[in-house]
Design an enzyme around this catalytic site. Structure first.
Site, PDB file in Angstrom:
ATOM      1  N   HIS A 226      -4.042   1.544  -5.195  1.00  0.00           N
ATOM      2  CA  HIS A 226      -3.359   0.428  -5.844  1.00  0.00           C
ATOM      3  C   HIS A 226      -3.647   0.516  -7.339  1.00  0.00           C
ATOM      4  O   HIS A 226      -4.811   0.431  -7.741  1.00  0.00           O
ATOM      5  CB  HIS A 226      -3.856  -0.913  -5.309  1.00  0.00           C
ATOM      6  CG  HIS A 226      -3.328  -1.233  -3.940  1.00  0.00           C
ATOM      7  ND1 HIS A 226      -2.555  -2.345  -3.695  1.00  0.00           N
ATOM      8  CD2 HIS A 226      -3.438  -0.585  -2.778  1.00  0.00           C
ATOM      9  CE1 HIS A 226      -2.226  -2.360  -2.419  1.00  0.00           C
ATOM     10  NE2 HIS A 226      -2.753  -1.306  -1.832  1.00  0.00           N
TER      11      HIS A 226
ATOM     12  N   HIS B 170      -5.669  -8.532  -1.746  1.00  0.00           N
ATOM     13  CA  HIS B 170      -5.775  -8.815  -0.316  1.00  0.00           C
ATOM     14  C   HIS B 170      -6.937  -9.762  -0.047  1.00  0.00           C
ATOM     15  O   HIS B 170      -7.995  -9.640  -0.675  1.00  0.00           O
ATOM     16  CB  HIS B 170      -6.021  -7.519   0.469  1.00  0.00           C
ATOM     17  CG  HIS B 170      -4.933  -6.505   0.332  1.00  0.00           C
ATOM     18  ND1 HIS B 170      -4.950  -5.530  -0.630  1.00  0.00           N
ATOM     19  CD2 HIS B 170      -3.792  -6.328   1.049  1.00  0.00           C
ATOM     20  CE1 HIS B 170      -3.861  -4.780  -0.507  1.00  0.00           C
ATOM     21  NE2 HIS B 170      -3.145  -5.237   0.503  1.00  0.00           N
TER      22      HIS B 170
ATOM     23  N   MET C 177      -1.894  -7.078   6.943  1.00  0.00           N
ATOM     24  CA  MET C 177      -3.005  -7.829   6.337  1.00  0.00           C
ATOM     25  C   MET C 177      -2.627  -8.429   4.982  1.00  0.00           C
ATOM     26  O   MET C 177      -3.482  -8.597   4.118  1.00  0.00           O
ATOM     27  CB  MET C 177      -4.217  -6.901   6.158  1.00  0.00           C
ATOM     28  CG  MET C 177      -4.653  -6.187   7.426  1.00  0.00           C
ATOM     29  SD  MET C 177      -5.953  -4.999   7.094  1.00  0.00           S
ATOM     30  CE  MET C 177      -5.995  -4.087   8.643  1.00  0.00           C
ATOM     31  N   SER C 178      -1.353  -8.717   4.795  1.00  0.00           N
ATOM     32  CA  SER C 178      -0.936  -9.205   3.474  1.00  0.00           C
ATOM     33  C   SER C 178       0.307 -10.068   3.583  1.00  0.00           C
ATOM     34  O   SER C 178       0.668 -10.547   4.648  1.00  0.00           O
ATOM     35  CB  SER C 178      -0.648  -8.006   2.559  1.00  0.00           C
ATOM     36  OG  SER C 178       0.519  -7.310   3.006  1.00  0.00           O
TER      37      SER C 178
ATOM     38  N   SER D 108       0.832  -1.214   0.000  1.00  0.00           N
ATOM     39  CA  SER D 108       0.000   0.000   0.000  1.00  0.00           C
ATOM     40  C   SER D 108       0.857   1.251   0.000  1.00  0.00           C
ATOM     41  O   SER D 108       1.707   1.420   0.877  1.00  0.00           O
ATOM     42  CB  SER D 108      -0.877   0.056   1.253  1.00  0.00           C
ATOM     43  OG  SER D 108      -1.719  -1.036   1.308  1.00  0.00           O
TER      44      SER D 108
ATOM     45  N   HIS E 235      -6.218   4.479   8.453  1.00  0.00           N
ATOM     46  CA  HIS E 235      -5.572   4.316   7.155  1.00  0.00           C
ATOM     47  C   HIS E 235      -4.818   5.582   6.729  1.00  0.00           C
ATOM     48  O   HIS E 235      -3.804   5.499   6.033  1.00  0.00           O
ATOM     49  CB  HIS E 235      -6.632   3.937   6.111  1.00  0.00           C
ATOM     50  CG  HIS E 235      -6.061   3.474   4.806  1.00  0.00           C
ATOM     51  ND1 HIS E 235      -5.115   2.467   4.712  1.00  0.00           N
ATOM     52  CD2 HIS E 235      -6.285   3.871   3.531  1.00  0.00           C
ATOM     53  CE1 HIS E 235      -4.793   2.287   3.438  1.00  0.00           C
ATOM     54  NE2 HIS E 235      -5.483   3.125   2.698  1.00  0.00           N
TER      55      HIS E 235
ATOM     56  N   ASN F  77       2.632   2.778  11.701  1.00  0.00           N
ATOM     57  CA  ASN F  77       1.951   3.242  12.926  1.00  0.00           C
ATOM     58  C   ASN F  77       2.333   2.299  14.052  1.00  0.00           C
ATOM     59  O   ASN F  77       2.766   1.171  13.810  1.00  0.00           O
ATOM     60  CB  ASN F  77       0.433   3.220  12.722  1.00  0.00           C
ATOM     61  CG  ASN F  77      -0.076   1.852  12.315  1.00  0.00           C
ATOM     62  OD1 ASN F  77       0.188   1.388  11.194  1.00  0.00           O
ATOM     63  ND2 ASN F  77      -0.768   1.200  13.203  1.00  0.00           N
TER      64      ASN F  77
ATOM     65  N   TYR G 208      -8.809  -9.592   2.452  1.00  0.00           N
ATOM     66  CA  TYR G 208      -9.956  -8.835   2.983  1.00  0.00           C
ATOM     67  C   TYR G 208     -10.813  -8.207   1.887  1.00  0.00           C
ATOM     68  O   TYR G 208     -11.950  -7.780   2.134  1.00  0.00           O
ATOM     69  CB  TYR G 208      -9.509  -7.749   3.982  1.00  0.00           C
ATOM     70  CG  TYR G 208      -8.635  -6.650   3.416  1.00  0.00           C
ATOM     71  CD1 TYR G 208      -9.145  -5.651   2.586  1.00  0.00           C
ATOM     72  CD2 TYR G 208      -7.283  -6.603   3.723  1.00  0.00           C
ATOM     73  CE1 TYR G 208      -8.349  -4.651   2.069  1.00  0.00           C
ATOM     74  CE2 TYR G 208      -6.466  -5.601   3.222  1.00  0.00           C
ATOM     75  CZ  TYR G 208      -7.003  -4.629   2.396  1.00  0.00           C
ATOM     76  OH  TYR G 208      -6.208  -3.657   1.886  1.00  0.00           O
ATOM     77  N   GLU G 209     -10.286  -8.158   0.671  1.00  0.00           N
ATOM     78  CA  GLU G 209     -11.100  -7.635  -0.433  1.00  0.00           C
ATOM     79  C   GLU G 209     -12.166  -8.642  -0.858  1.00  0.00           C
ATOM     80  O   GLU G 209     -13.037  -8.304  -1.669  1.00  0.00           O
ATOM     81  CB  GLU G 209     -10.214  -7.325  -1.642  1.00  0.00           C
ATOM     82  CG  GLU G 209      -9.285  -6.141  -1.426  1.00  0.00           C
ATOM     83  CD  GLU G 209      -8.370  -5.930  -2.616  1.00  0.00           C
ATOM     84  OE1 GLU G 209      -8.783  -5.267  -3.577  1.00  0.00           O
ATOM     85  OE2 GLU G 209      -7.227  -6.441  -2.586  1.00  0.00           O
TER      86      GLU G 209
ATOM     87  N   ALA H 112       2.890  -2.353   4.354  1.00  0.00           N
ATOM     88  CA  ALA H 112       2.729  -1.426   5.471  1.00  0.00           C
ATOM     89  C   ALA H 112       2.291  -2.268   6.659  1.00  0.00           C
ATOM     90  O   ALA H 112       1.490  -3.181   6.501  1.00  0.00           O
ATOM     91  CB  ALA H 112       1.661  -0.398   5.134  1.00  0.00           C
TER      92      ALA H 112
HETATM   93  N1  HPA Z   1      -2.607  -3.344  11.722  1.00  0.00           N
HETATM   94  C1  HPA Z   1      -2.828  -4.130  10.648  1.00  0.00           C
HETATM   95  N2  HPA Z   1      -2.420  -3.807   9.432  1.00  0.00           N
HETATM   96  C2  HPA Z   1      -1.756  -2.656   9.279  1.00  0.00           C
HETATM   97  C3  HPA Z   1      -1.499  -1.805  10.352  1.00  0.00           C
HETATM   98  C4  HPA Z   1      -1.957  -2.169  11.643  1.00  0.00           C
HETATM   99  O1  HPA Z   1      -1.775  -1.454  12.647  1.00  0.00           O
HETATM  100  N3  HPA Z   1      -0.809  -0.730   9.861  1.00  0.00           N
HETATM  101  C5  HPA Z   1      -0.660  -0.952   8.538  1.00  0.00           C
HETATM  102  N4  HPA Z   1      -1.228  -2.115   8.179  1.00  0.00           N
END
Ligand code: HPA
Length: 289
Positions: A71, A93, A226-227, A40, A264, A250, A95-96, A123
């Site tokens: 994307h 992903h 998540m990937s 991402s 996000h 983060n 989750y998509e 990320a």
């Molecule tokens: N959690 C899950 N996926 C993420 C995060 C997070 O804090 N930051 C970026 N992708």
């Protein structure tokens, strides 16, 4: 009688992957040995390529289509620092709503194109308290949470032309590539924000609860996202060497007194801030592979 696994119905055949690979071979003369999956906000790497052939996913037979904003949804063939590579600008992903076999579809296509090394970027949220936002984590191992829940891309029929039924995963993240990445980070002035740790994949799309973050920390995970893990599993199955890089976008919220909330926008802000560093790292690293 039909195979009992519901996941087998979503599997693709060797011929499906081959049709895609053969179509791509007919559309470009480039024969990259390195594939890069851009996470991402990290797709800018593909823009650095010279002698580009850009192929939108929607034009590629049997290829899935990306749905996430930010994307681009295209394969970019070209040269990075003179080395031929192919970049996925936009990944798929779980989750998509894609099934786990679809998520890993491009990896097997890369294998059939002759790719030997896969570089994955993502990320991720920092679970390790010593990590700062903006750190780059070399992935040394992973925890495949969706795999624990039966969502492993290798579930179903095993085609030996890709790999063995029970592949080893203790060596998933190539030691030599990690050493090269560390050396390159030093040379490129990225050393002060380079980490090495364990990536845990959750299915998403929800960010983690406080209790979940604490659980993952207890399990020994340093970053959560998540990937990446399904693609790495598929890549190792067919013998590709893997380098994984997580950008810590983060810090996860693991404290009930905190007012912070995962979002996000923060993820995208951090990727913008570090995108050039990651690009520099990967493009210099690739000359050493
Ligand atoms: N959690 C899950 N996926 C993420 C995060 C997070 O804090 N930051 C970026 N992708």
């Amino acid at each position: 009688m039909e195979a009992p696994s519901s996941s087998s119905s979503s599997q693709c055949s060797y011929e499906d992957y081959k049709e895609t690979a053969d179509w791509l071979k007919a559309h470009t003369e480039q024969r990259p040995k390195v594939a890069i999956i851009c996470g991402s906000g990290l797709g800018g790497l593909a823009d650095l390529l010279s002698d580009k052939t850009v192929v939108p996913y929607k034009d590629i037979p049997r290829f899935p289509i990306s749905t996430v904003p930010g994307h681009a949804g295209q394969l970019v063939f070209g040269k990075l620092q003179g080395r031929e590579c192919v970049c996925m600008q936009g990944r798929f992903h779980f989750y998509e709503g894609y099934n786990i076999h679809t998520v890993t579809y491009p990896v097997r296509v890369f294998f059939l194109l002759g790719v030997k090394t896969l570089i994955v970027t993502n990320a991720a949220g920092g679970l390790n308290g010593s990590y700062d936002v903006g750190d780059i984590m070399l992935i040394k191992d992973h925890i495949n949470m969706p795999g624990f829940a039966g969502q492993n891309p290798l579930c179903g029929h095993n085609d030996e032309r890709f790999g063995v039924r029970f592949p080893c995963m203790s060596d998933a993240y190539d030691l030599e590539l990690r050493a090269l990445a560390k050396q390159t980070a030093k040379e490129q002035g990225c050393n002060s924000f380079l980490q090495e740790g364990v990536y845990c994949m959750l299915a998403g799309p929800t960010y983690e609860t406080i209790a979940e973050c604490r659980l993952l920390q207890t399990l020994g995970a340093d970053a959560v996202g998540m990937s990446t893990v399904p693609e790495v599993v598929a890549a190792r199955h067919c013998g590709l060497r893997v380098l994984g890089l997580s950008l810590i976008t983060n810090k996860v919220v693991a404290d009930y007194d905190s007012n912070e909330k995962a979002n996000h926008e923060e993820v995208l802000r951090t990727t913008q801030r570090r995108t050039q560093d990651i690009q520099r790292l990967v493009s210099h690293l690739i000359t050493k592979i």
